[in-house]
Design an enzyme around this catalytic site. Structure first.
Site, PDB file in Angstrom:
ATOM      1  N   GLU A 127       0.453   5.245   0.654  1.00 23.41           N
ATOM      2  CA  GLU A 127      -0.441   6.291   1.172  1.00 23.41           C
ATOM      3  C   GLU A 127       0.028   7.672   0.715  1.00 23.41           C
ATOM      4  O   GLU A 127       1.123   7.831   0.170  1.00 23.41           O
ATOM      5  CB  GLU A 127      -0.525   6.166   2.695  1.00 23.41           C
ATOM      6  N   CYS A 172     -10.731  -3.101  -4.519  1.00 25.13           N
ATOM      7  CA  CYS A 172      -9.744  -4.091  -4.976  1.00 25.13           C
ATOM      8  C   CYS A 172     -10.440  -5.323  -5.541  1.00 25.13           C
ATOM      9  O   CYS A 172      -9.999  -5.899  -6.531  1.00 25.13           O
ATOM     10  CB  CYS A 172      -8.806  -4.479  -3.846  1.00 25.13           C
ATOM     11  N   CYS A 209     -10.586  -4.836   0.257  1.00 21.47           N
ATOM     12  CA  CYS A 209     -11.658  -3.837   0.162  1.00 21.47           C
ATOM     13  C   CYS A 209     -12.449  -4.042  -1.130  1.00 21.47           C
ATOM     14  O   CYS A 209     -12.014  -4.739  -2.059  1.00 21.47           O
ATOM     15  CB  CYS A 209     -11.093  -2.424   0.238  1.00 21.47           C
ATOM     16  N   ASN A 236       0.825  -1.203   0.000  1.00 19.35           N
ATOM     17  CA  ASN A 236       0.000   0.000   0.000  1.00 19.35           C
ATOM     18  C   ASN A 236       0.863   1.258   0.000  1.00 19.35           C
ATOM     19  O   ASN A 236       1.932   1.307   0.615  1.00 19.35           O
ATOM     20  CB  ASN A 236      -1.034   0.008   1.133  1.00 19.35           C
ATOM     21  N   CYS A 250      -4.257   0.802  -2.409  1.00 16.84           N
ATOM     22  CA  CYS A 250      -4.101  -0.464  -1.684  1.00 16.84           C
ATOM     23  C   CYS A 250      -3.005  -1.325  -2.310  1.00 16.84           C
ATOM     24  O   CYS A 250      -2.705  -1.209  -3.506  1.00 16.84           O
ATOM     25  CB  CYS A 250      -5.398  -1.259  -1.726  1.00 16.84           C
ATOM     26  N   GLU A 253      -3.162  -4.507  -3.035  1.00 15.99           N
ATOM     27  CA  GLU A 253      -3.677  -5.414  -4.066  1.00 15.99           C
ATOM     28  C   GLU A 253      -3.679  -4.744  -5.435  1.00 15.99           C
ATOM     29  O   GLU A 253      -3.289  -5.331  -6.438  1.00 15.99           O
ATOM     30  CB  GLU A 253      -5.108  -5.860  -3.724  1.00 15.99           C
TER      31      GLU A 253
HETATM   32  N1  THU Z   1      -5.397  -1.341   2.460  1.00 17.29           N
HETATM   33  C1  THU Z   1      -4.868  -2.215   1.545  1.00 17.29           C
HETATM   34  O1  THU Z   1      -3.731  -2.033   1.080  1.00 17.29           O
HETATM   35  N2  THU Z   1      -5.614  -3.262   1.158  1.00 17.29           N
HETATM   36  C2  THU Z   1      -6.866  -3.548   1.628  1.00 17.29           C
HETATM   37  O2  THU Z   1      -7.505  -4.466   1.150  1.00 17.29           O
HETATM   38  C3  THU Z   1      -7.436  -2.745   2.710  1.00 17.29           C
HETATM   39  C4  THU Z   1      -6.708  -1.500   3.032  1.00 17.29           C
HETATM   40  C5  THU Z   1      -4.594  -0.204   2.890  1.00 17.29           C
HETATM   41  C6  THU Z   1      -5.085   1.109   2.401  1.00 17.29           C
HETATM   42  C7  THU Z   1      -4.504   2.047   3.439  1.00 17.29           C
HETATM   43  O3  THU Z   1      -3.180   2.360   3.045  1.00 17.29           O
HETATM   44  C8  THU Z   1      -4.443   1.212   4.701  1.00 17.29           C
HETATM   45  O4  THU Z   1      -4.563  -0.136   4.291  1.00 17.29           O
HETATM   46  C9  THU Z   1      -5.549   1.523   5.692  1.00 17.29           C
HETATM   47  O5  THU Z   1      -6.780   1.477   5.096  1.00 17.29           O
END
Ligand code: THU
Length: 158
Positions: A63, A113, A110, A61, A72, A74
């Site tokens: 940010e 994704c 999520c 991920n 994310c 994925e």
């Molecule tokens: N996140 C993912 O990378 N994958 C997911 O399926 C759920 C959430 C990340 C996004 C963000 O950087 C952090 O987790 C918190 O939501």
């Protein structure tokens, strides 16, 4: 009329129960998680993809100070895979996630994704297996991503 959907998935209580191929992919996802850029949530996620040509590609991920601009793990991984190997078939993806280094709760992908995974699963006409886990312990495995998102919007009417 009321209709019911059944979803089948596998649960493993420990990583040791996985096949060598799945365990290797989970470990690659754990390694990818280490390099996640999770400055704002501290919630690190790593994803690893196995292609039919045997290559393993990873993502994590990313940010951003403008929160919605992040992505994310994925989607970072699958966009990278498809961008670089557009003709390859994706066999499976493993995801390892958690804020704490000892998180033992599987982290489910999520909705956005799931939608993206389904786009490529339907394009390649072959199922993409999907495994998710915490840093240890339980692993959930789906044999195809379409089971993760029933009633998906698949673009067939576009
Ligand atoms: N996140 C993912 O990378 N994958 C997911 O399926 C759920 C959430 C990340 C996004 C963000 O950087 C952090 O987790 C918190 O939501």
């Amino acid at each position: 009329m009321i209709k019911t959907l059944d979803v089948t998935y596998e649960e493993y209580l420990t990583w040791d129960e996985l096949s060598p191929e799945d365990l290797n992919l989970v470990k690659e996802a754990r390694r990818a998680r280490e390099s996640a850029y999770a400055k704002y949530s501290q919630f690190k996620v790593g994803a690893a993809i196995l292609l039919d040509n045997g290559k393993i590609l990873t993502g994590n991920n990313q940010e951003n100070a403008a929160y919605p601009s992040g992505l994310c793990a994925e989607r970072t991984a699958i966009f990278y895979a498809i961008a670089n190997y557009p003709l390859a078939i994706i066999r499976k993806m493993a995801v390892v996630a958690g804020k704490e280094e000892d998180n033992s709760e599987p982290v489910s992908p999520c909705g956005a994704c799931r939608q993206v995974l389904l786009e490529y699963e339907s394009r390649q006409k072959k199922p993409i297996e999907f495994l998710f886990t915490g840093m240890k312990g339980r692993v959930i495995k789906f044999s195809k991503c379409s089971d993760l998102l029933p009633f998906t919007f698949d673009g067939s009417l576009l």
